[in-house]
Design a protein around this motif. Structure first.
Motif, short mmCIF file in Angstrom:
data_model
loop_
_atom_site.label_atom_id
_atom_site.label_comp_id
_atom_site.label_asym_id
_atom_site.label_seq_id
_atom_site.Cartn_x
_atom_site.Cartn_y
_atom_site.Cartn_z
N GLY A 140 2.90 9.56 0.52
CA GLY A 140 2.33 10.22 1.47
C GLY A 140 0.85 10.18 1.54
N ILE A 141 0.22 11.13 1.55
CA ILE A 141 -1.09 11.22 1.56
C ILE A 141 -1.74 11.70 0.05
N TYR A 142 -0.75 11.83 -0.85
CA TYR A 142 -1.04 12.20 -2.11
C TYR A 142 -1.12 11.34 -2.85
N LEU A 143 -2.38 11.21 -3.61
CA LEU A 143 -2.60 9.95 -4.43
C LEU A 143 -1.65 10.17 -5.92
N HIS A 144 -1.18 9.25 -6.18
CA HIS A 144 -0.21 9.43 -7.39
C HIS A 144 -0.59 8.69 -8.46
N ALA A 145 -1.30 7.33 -8.46
CA ALA A 145 -1.69 6.48 -9.44
C ALA A 145 -2.65 5.76 -9.03
N VAL A 146 -3.42 5.15 -9.94
CA VAL A 146 -4.76 4.28 -9.71
C VAL A 146 -4.48 3.11 -10.87
N ARG A 147 -4.45 1.85 -10.24
CA ARG A 147 -4.51 0.72 -11.04
C ARG A 147 -5.75 0.29 -10.91
N TRP A 148 -6.57 0.24 -12.26
CA TRP A 148 -7.68 -0.13 -12.83
C TRP A 148 -7.78 -1.64 -13.27
N HIS A 149 -8.45 -2.31 -12.79
CA HIS A 149 -8.79 -3.70 -13.03
C HIS A 149 -10.32 -3.67 -13.59
N PRO A 150 -10.56 -3.05 -14.72
CA PRO A 150 -12.22 -3.03 -15.10
C PRO A 150 -12.68 -4.43 -15.04
N PRO A 151 -13.96 -4.48 -14.47
CA PRO A 151 -14.91 -5.91 -14.66
C PRO A 151 -15.10 -6.19 -15.96
N GLY A 152 -14.73 -7.54 -16.07
CA GLY A 152 -14.83 -8.04 -17.28
C GLY A 152 -13.66 -8.05 -18.22
N SER A 153 -12.74 -7.22 -17.73
CA SER A 153 -11.55 -7.38 -18.66
C SER A 153 -10.46 -8.63 -18.22
N ALA A 193 0.76 -1.12 0.08
CA ALA A 193 -0.05 -0.07 0.12
C ALA A 193 0.81 1.06 0.00
N ALA A 194 2.22 1.13 0.37
CA ALA A 194 2.81 2.29 0.45
C ALA A 194 4.35 1.88 0.00
N PRO A 195 5.36 2.75 -0.65
CA PRO A 195 6.59 2.30 -0.83
C PRO A 195 7.63 2.42 0.24
N LEU A 196 7.06 2.48 1.54
CA LEU A 196 7.99 2.58 2.59
C LEU A 196 7.48 1.90 3.97
N CYS A 197 8.30 1.54 4.77
CA CYS A 197 7.91 0.58 6.23
C CYS A 197 6.91 0.95 6.74
N THR A 198 6.83 2.07 7.43
CA THR A 198 5.78 2.41 8.36
C THR A 198 4.42 2.41 7.74
N PRO A 199 4.21 3.11 6.69
CA PRO A 199 2.66 2.98 6.24
C PRO A 199 2.31 1.83 5.66
N HIS A 222 -10.25 -6.65 -6.53
CA HIS A 222 -9.83 -5.33 -6.72
C HIS A 222 -10.19 -4.75 -8.03
N GLU A 223 -10.88 -3.89 -8.03
CA GLU A 223 -11.22 -3.16 -9.21
C GLU A 223 -10.25 -1.83 -9.37
N PHE A 224 -10.20 -1.18 -8.22
CA PHE A 224 -9.39 -0.05 -8.20
C PHE A 224 -8.02 -0.50 -7.07
N MET A 225 -7.09 -0.03 -7.32
CA MET A 225 -5.93 -0.04 -6.26
C MET A 225 -5.47 1.59 -6.29
N PHE A 226 -5.25 2.28 -5.13
CA PHE A 226 -4.70 3.60 -4.85
C PHE A 226 -3.32 3.60 -4.81
N HIS A 227 -2.52 4.35 -5.26
CA HIS A 227 -0.99 4.21 -5.07
C HIS A 227 -0.68 5.69 -4.46
N TYR A 228 -0.32 5.91 -3.19
CA TYR A 228 -0.12 7.24 -2.68
C TYR A 228 1.57 7.38 -2.39
#
Ligand SMILES: *[C@@H]1O[C@H](CO)[C@@H](O)[C@H](O)[C@H]1NC(C)=O
Ligand SMILES: *[C@@H]1O[C@H](CO)[C@@H](O)[C@H](O)[C@H]1NC(C)=O
Length: 451
Positions: free
Chosen positions: A427-440, A74-80, A419-425
């Motif tokens: 810190g608290i800022y959204l940087h990217a979204v992974r979209w796995h559309p239903p049916g694809s 869920a994050a590229p660093l240890c604590t989060p 998982h249809e969407f995964m959010f990549h942050y």
């Protein structure tokens, strides 16, 4: 500048043939052995394509079980990342998404950490009658208001047994390796509104691993010690891997009547890099490679403990890394010091880039999971929480979770991840979204970065 990339990941769906294996003792609650490496890159492991490093024990877990190719932290660093893993929810929800430059807890004496109100999978399993143990690294805080309140301690978060580092390995722990604290401690870590900077230090917080027989450090463990040596003195690094392994093995032996949860949270392969005689100079990738191979050996020893006690069929084993390798970490003396993320761009501490968040994910459970299955669907470290809850038959009400039960995928009962969407942050800022559309058929990664 704003750029938007749409990268279709044309990964063929490789689902190994094989029917579901039905456990002989379907009614017995399984044990869990969760192994998490620190800073290991997905490219550092044999079964993920590395042909020059030796990780036979991890590779065997994969060939005896299920290997996930799109397993995401869920994050590229240890604590989060660890907060999300423990709670099954994005770090933002527990207040451990950072608002400042420092995105991890930087000081053992700081007041931040996983809030006491949070629910971890360990807490849930404890309520289901599990014996729960954490051996190794925690890095989710210790105290809130004063030294000794232990509000963030693993014991408060569902682990009845804890042996290890409340914090993390730091370069400061090994003479000559420099410091992880250049300059003054000015980092504001997102810790529920608190700062873990110097002004919130509580003296004497050193419940660290100590060689048997050595006296506790407090009250000599002062601000200075924590600032200069966050790793807690004295700590004998050379014997640390063996001691942690021994504690993990003993925990399993003591609780072999089950059910138990062991979280073996490795201190490998974070810097400073170990120099254990049995492994020093043995790999083809310098000290970093030596550390990876030592880590693999530890995993083999722990697996052997599970198997020799006859627990294999009753125990779900899991291996992952808390996030991607620290690709930039190197110097002229040691050479490579951080992990390798294979074809994926970026690494530790780099927002939504794939290299920082795509990690190994392996499940082994001979009584229940078919050997050799490979799953290319998007999955998350946050999926562990609902998966463990499901297997422990915990049906009590819970909060909204961001993870999904993985058992249907692991058993091959379904082909699609929930998982249809995964959010990549970052810190608290959204940087990217992974979209796995239903049916694809294929997962798509949509990355929008702003610089
Ligand atoms: C194997 O891992 C080492 C250590 O991280 C790395 O230097 C090397 O490039 C990797 N090799 C491959 C083929 O991925
Ligand atoms: C473990 O499960 C496998 C697969 O169901 C089975 O073949 C094996 O006999 C079991 N081992 C034990 C010790 O029950």
């Amino acid at each position: 500048m704003r750029s938007c990339l749409v990268v279709p990941l044309l990964l063929p769906l490789i689902l190994a043939a094989g029917s579901d294996v039905t456990g002989e003792e379907a009614n017995r609650k399984p044990n869990f052995v969760l192994i998490m490496a620190d800073d290991l890159g997905i490219g550092d492991v044999g079964c993920y394509g590395n042909d020059t490093i030796r990780t036979p024990n991890i590779d065997r877990l994969a060939s005896d079980g299920v290997r996930l190719t799109q397993h995401i932290s869920a994050a590229p660093l240890c604590t989060p990342s660890r907060a999300a893993f423990m709670t099954g929810r994005y770090p933002l929800r527990s207040g451990l998404g950072s608002i400042g430059r420092a995105e991890v807890l930087l000081f053992l004496g700081g007041s931040g950490g996983l809030p006491p109100s949070e629910t971890t999978f360990a807490k849930r399993l404890q309520q289901q009658g599990y014996n729960t143990g954490l051996v190794g690294k925690w890095h989710l805080g210790v105290n809130c208001e004063h030294r000794g309140d232990h509000c963030h301690h693993p014991n408060q978060h569902g682990f009845s047994y804890f042996y290890g580092l409340p914090f993390t390995l730091f370069n400061d722990c090994m003479p000559g390796e420099g410091t992880n604290h250049p300059g003054r401690p000015s980092g504001r870590t997102a810790t529920n509104g608190r700062y873990s900077g110097s002004w919130t230090f509580h003296t004497g917080v050193c419940p660290c691993v100590r060689p048997p027989g050595t006296p506790p450090v407090a009250p000599g463990c002062t601000f200075l010690i924590k600032y200069l040596s966050n790793c807690c003195v004295p700590m004998t690094l050379e014997t640390l891997p063996q001691r942690l392994l021994g504690e993990a093995q003993n925990f399993i032996r003591r609780n072999s009547n089950g059910p138990f949860l062991l979280f073996f949270s490795l201190v490998h392969v974070h810097t400073p890099l170990f120099n254990t005689p049995a492994f020093a100079g043995k790999s083809r990738h310098g000290r970093y490679g030596d550390n990876v191979e030592e880590m693999d050996w530890l995993i083999g020893q722990l697996t052997e403990t599970v198997d020799s006690l006859g627990l294999a069929n009753d125990t779900l084993m899991y291996f992952t890394s808390d996030h991607g390798g620290h690709v930039e970490d190197a110097d002229s003396r040691v050479g490579q010091k951080g992990g390798w993320n294979s074809i994926y761009k970026g690494g530790k501490a780099m927002g939504g880039w794939e290299g920082g968040i795509r990690v190994p994910g392996i499940f082994r459970w001979p009584g229940r999971l078919a050997a050799g299955r490979v799953v290319d669907e998007p999955t998350s470290l946050m999926d562990l929480y609902p998966t463990l809850k499901y297997l422990a038959e915990d049906t009590q009400p819970d909060r909204h979770l961001d993870g999904h039960n993985l058992m249907p995928l692991l058993e091959g009962r379904v082909k699609r991840s929930e998982h249809e969407f995964m959010f990549h942050y970052c810190g608290i800022y959204l940087h990217a979204v992974r979209w796995h559309p239903p049916g694809s058929e294929f997962p798509h990664t949509q990355t929008c970065s702003t610089s």
